[in-house]
Design a protein around this motif. Structure first.
Motif, PDB file in Angstrom:
ATOM      1  N   PRO A  15      17.459  -6.651 -14.463  1.00 28.24           N
ATOM      2  CA  PRO A  15      17.496  -5.812 -15.659  1.00 28.24           C
ATOM      3  C   PRO A  15      17.756  -4.333 -15.356  1.00 28.24           C
ATOM      4  N   LEU A  16      17.379  -3.866 -14.192  1.00 29.45           N
ATOM      5  CA  LEU A  16      17.641  -2.468 -13.825  1.00 29.45           C
ATOM      6  C   LEU A  16      19.079  -2.243 -13.382  1.00 29.45           C
ATOM      7  N   GLU A  17      19.838  -3.311 -13.252  1.00 22.04           N
ATOM      8  CA  GLU A  17      21.290  -3.290 -13.019  1.00 22.04           C
ATOM      9  C   GLU A  17      21.714  -2.443 -11.822  1.00 22.04           C
ATOM     10  N   ARG A  18      21.058  -2.677 -10.712  1.00 20.30           N
ATOM     11  CA  ARG A  18      21.503  -2.077  -9.452  1.00 20.30           C
ATOM     12  C   ARG A  18      20.891  -2.852  -8.302  1.00 20.30           C
ATOM     13  N   LEU A  19      21.449  -2.659  -7.128  1.00 24.70           N
ATOM     14  CA  LEU A  19      20.816  -3.180  -5.931  1.00 24.70           C
ATOM     15  C   LEU A  19      19.606  -2.332  -5.593  1.00 24.70           C
ATOM     16  N   GLY A  20      18.633  -2.939  -4.934  1.00 27.82           N
ATOM     17  CA  GLY A  20      17.545  -2.155  -4.394  1.00 27.82           C
ATOM     18  C   GLY A  20      18.029  -1.318  -3.224  1.00 27.82           C
ATOM     19  N   THR A  21      17.248  -0.333  -2.860  1.00 28.87           N
ATOM     20  CA  THR A  21      17.517   0.454  -1.666  1.00 28.87           C
ATOM     21  C   THR A  21      16.392   0.204  -0.668  1.00 28.87           C
ATOM     22  N   PRO A  22      16.648   0.431   0.616  1.00 27.94           N
ATOM     23  CA  PRO A  22      15.551   0.312   1.576  1.00 27.94           C
ATOM     24  C   PRO A  22      14.348   1.181   1.197  1.00 27.94           C
ATOM     25  N   ALA A  23      14.592   2.344   0.617  1.00 33.78           N
ATOM     26  CA  ALA A  23      13.484   3.222   0.210  1.00 33.78           C
ATOM     27  C   ALA A  23      12.649   2.587  -0.892  1.00 33.78           C
ATOM     28  N   ASP A  24      13.280   1.837  -1.806  1.00 39.06           N
ATOM     29  CA  ASP A  24      12.523   1.138  -2.852  1.00 39.06           C
ATOM     30  C   ASP A  24      11.494   0.198  -2.232  1.00 39.06           C
ATOM     31  N   ILE A  25      11.913  -0.521  -1.202  1.00 43.61           N
ATOM     32  CA  ILE A  25      11.021  -1.484  -0.565  1.00 43.61           C
ATOM     33  C   ILE A  25       9.966  -0.765   0.278  1.00 43.61           C
ATOM     34  N   ALA A  26      10.397   0.286   0.953  1.00 44.83           N
ATOM     35  CA  ALA A  26       9.452   1.054   1.768  1.00 44.83           C
ATOM     36  C   ALA A  26       8.338   1.645   0.918  1.00 44.83           C
ATOM     37  N   ASN A  27       8.650   2.024  -0.314  1.00 43.50           N
ATOM     38  CA  ASN A  27       7.621   2.568  -1.207  1.00 43.50           C
ATOM     39  C   ASN A  27       6.531   1.530  -1.502  1.00 43.50           C
ATOM     40  N   VAL A  28       6.935   0.278  -1.675  1.00 47.40           N
ATOM     41  CA  VAL A  28       5.959  -0.786  -1.940  1.00 47.40           C
ATOM     42  C   VAL A  28       5.095  -1.029  -0.706  1.00 47.40           C
ATOM     43  N   VAL A  29       5.733  -1.069   0.461  1.00 42.11           N
ATOM     44  CA  VAL A  29       4.983  -1.255   1.706  1.00 42.11           C
ATOM     45  C   VAL A  29       3.997  -0.110   1.911  1.00 42.11           C
ATOM     46  N   ALA A  30       4.452   1.115   1.666  1.00 38.84           N
ATOM     47  CA  ALA A  30       3.587   2.281   1.852  1.00 38.84           C
ATOM     48  C   ALA A  30       2.362   2.212   0.939  1.00 38.84           C
ATOM     49  N   PHE A  31       2.559   1.724  -0.277  1.00 39.05           N
ATOM     50  CA  PHE A  31       1.428   1.554  -1.194  1.00 39.05           C
ATOM     51  C   PHE A  31       0.430   0.545  -0.635  1.00 39.05           C
ATOM     52  N   LEU A  32       0.918  -0.595  -0.169  1.00 39.56           N
ATOM     53  CA  LEU A  32       0.031  -1.627   0.373  1.00 39.56           C
ATOM     54  C   LEU A  32      -0.681  -1.165   1.642  1.00 39.56           C
ATOM     55  N   ALA A  33      -0.042  -0.264   2.380  1.00 40.11           N
ATOM     56  CA  ALA A  33      -0.620   0.252   3.622  1.00 40.11           C
ATOM     57  C   ALA A  33      -1.625   1.376   3.384  1.00 40.11           C
ATOM     58  N   SER A  34      -1.681   1.870   2.158  1.00 36.30           N
ATOM     59  CA  SER A  34      -2.502   3.038   1.846  1.00 36.30           C
ATOM     60  C   SER A  34      -3.833   2.633   1.231  1.00 36.30           C
ATOM     61  N   PRO A  35      -4.808   3.519   1.229  1.00 38.97           N
ATOM     62  CA  PRO A  35      -6.065   3.223   0.527  1.00 38.97           C
ATOM     63  C   PRO A  35      -5.849   2.881  -0.944  1.00 38.97           C
ATOM     64  N   ALA A  36      -4.820   3.464  -1.558  1.00 44.95           N
ATOM     65  CA  ALA A  36      -4.553   3.202  -2.981  1.00 44.95           C
ATOM     66  C   ALA A  36      -4.203   1.738  -3.232  1.00 44.95           C
ATOM     67  N   GLY A  37      -3.629   1.062  -2.236  1.00 45.84           N
ATOM     68  CA  GLY A  37      -3.223  -0.328  -2.409  1.00 45.84           C
ATOM     69  C   GLY A  37      -4.176  -1.340  -1.823  1.00 45.84           C
ATOM     70  N   HIS A  38      -5.355  -0.890  -1.427  1.00 41.19           N
ATOM     71  CA  HIS A  38      -6.230  -1.761  -0.646  1.00 41.19           C
ATOM     72  C   HIS A  38      -6.921  -2.856  -1.466  1.00 41.19           C
ATOM     73  N   TRP A  39      -6.892  -2.740  -2.784  1.00 43.77           N
ATOM     74  CA  TRP A  39      -7.480  -3.791  -3.619  1.00 43.77           C
ATOM     75  C   TRP A  39      -6.486  -4.928  -3.862  1.00 43.77           C
ATOM     76  N   VAL A  40      -5.234  -4.735  -3.486  1.00 41.60           N
ATOM     77  CA  VAL A  40      -4.236  -5.804  -3.557  1.00 41.60           C
ATOM     78  C   VAL A  40      -4.346  -6.612  -2.269  1.00 41.60           C
ATOM     79  N   ASN A  41      -4.605  -7.903  -2.394  1.00 42.69           N
ATOM     80  CA  ASN A  41      -4.872  -8.708  -1.208  1.00 42.69           C
ATOM     81  C   ASN A  41      -4.464 -10.161  -1.445  1.00 42.69           C
ATOM     82  N   GLY A  42      -3.786 -10.747  -0.463  1.00 39.89           N
ATOM     83  CA  GLY A  42      -3.387 -12.151  -0.548  1.00 39.89           C
ATOM     84  C   GLY A  42      -2.221 -12.407  -1.497  1.00 39.89           C
ATOM     85  N   GLN A  43      -1.438 -11.365  -1.776  1.00 33.49           N
ATOM     86  CA  GLN A  43      -0.402 -11.482  -2.804  1.00 33.49           C
ATOM     87  C   GLN A  43       1.004 -11.431  -2.208  1.00 33.49           C
TER      88      GLN A  43
END
Length: 244
Positions: A207-235
């Motif tokens: 629906p966003l009508e574009r390819l992802g960029t490596p930075a898009d994916i890195a942002n998600v990884v950075a969130f999961l690696a941070s204290p802010a993402g620490h309640w996300v688990n097993g997903q």
């Protein structure tokens, strides 16, 4: 929490892995950039990080080789004192219909994608410090199920299958385990062998009508690696612009 957090990024010399390594370094991590064979690309990634004031070293290892991976973790501990985040971005993709599948290619792909994930996760489970994170990589094709992706999607489906199990096995240690499943992302691995028409079609699919960029994916990884993402688990998080 330790003053400097430490991350290992497998497949960190190119594509999504490089974007992840650079993003984590920008977030203050000391980064161990693992690579399989392209020393020049790994050195470029390290130079980009250190040139921006970050800390990084490059360490060669085949992720499916348990002795080499143990040595990779040893090196991270010697250089930086411990390990807080492990991102297993190393992967191999070969496309074929199931009818025409080269079984040697299938074995090679599964060796990296399945065995490699288990080898890296095994060391991560043993060595990550408290408040740490393991982040594996799948693909949104596990859900989208495009033709010719059968072998690749099967290998990544295995990664998704072990994610919640690993999280549960880490109970009591305050360590998370998650998997990121990118959609079509503009990397050399993805673009190789595709026509301009195929790329344009895939870019229009979400629906966003574009390819992802490596930075898009890195942002998600950075969130999961941070204290802010620490309640996300097993997903398994499908980072794909709404593809599936």
């Amino acid at each position: 929490m330790n003053e400097t957090r430490v991350a290992i990024v497998t497949g960190g010399s190119r594509g999504i892995g490089r974007a992840v390594a650079e993003r984590l370094a920008a977030d203050g991590f000391a980064v161990v950039v693992n690579y399989a064979g392209n020393t020049a690309a790994a050195d470029e990634t390290v130079a980009a990080i250190t040139g921006n004031g970050g800390k990084a070293i490059a360490v060669r290892a085949d992720v499916a080789d348990e002795i080499a991976v143990a040595a990779l973790f040893d090196r991270a501990e010697r250089e930086f004192g411990g390990i807080d985040v492990v991102v297993n971005a190393a992967g191999r993709m070969m496309l074929s219909t199931i009818a025409d599948l080269d079984l040697n290619e299938l074995d090679a792909m599964h060796r990296t994608n399945i065995r490699g994930t288990f080898v890296v996760a095994k060391q991560a489970a043993r060595r990550l410090r408290n408040e740490g994170a393991f982040i594996g990589f799948s693909t949104s094709v596990v859900g989208a199920q495009f033709p010719t992706y059968g072998g690749y999607a099967a290998s990544k489906g295995a990664v998704e299958a072990m994610t919640l199990i690993l999280a549960r096995e880490l109970r009591g240690r305050d360590i998370t385990a998650n998997t990121v499943a990118p959609g079509p992302t503009a990397t050399d691995l993805f673009l190789d062998g595709k026509s301009d028409e195929q790329i344009a079609t895939l870019a229009k699919t979400p629906p966003l009508e574009r390819l992802g960029t490596p930075a898009d994916i890195a942002n998600v990884v950075a969130f999961l690696a941070s204290p802010a993402g620490h309640w996300v688990n097993g997903q398994t998080i499908r980072a794909n612009g709404g593809l599936v």
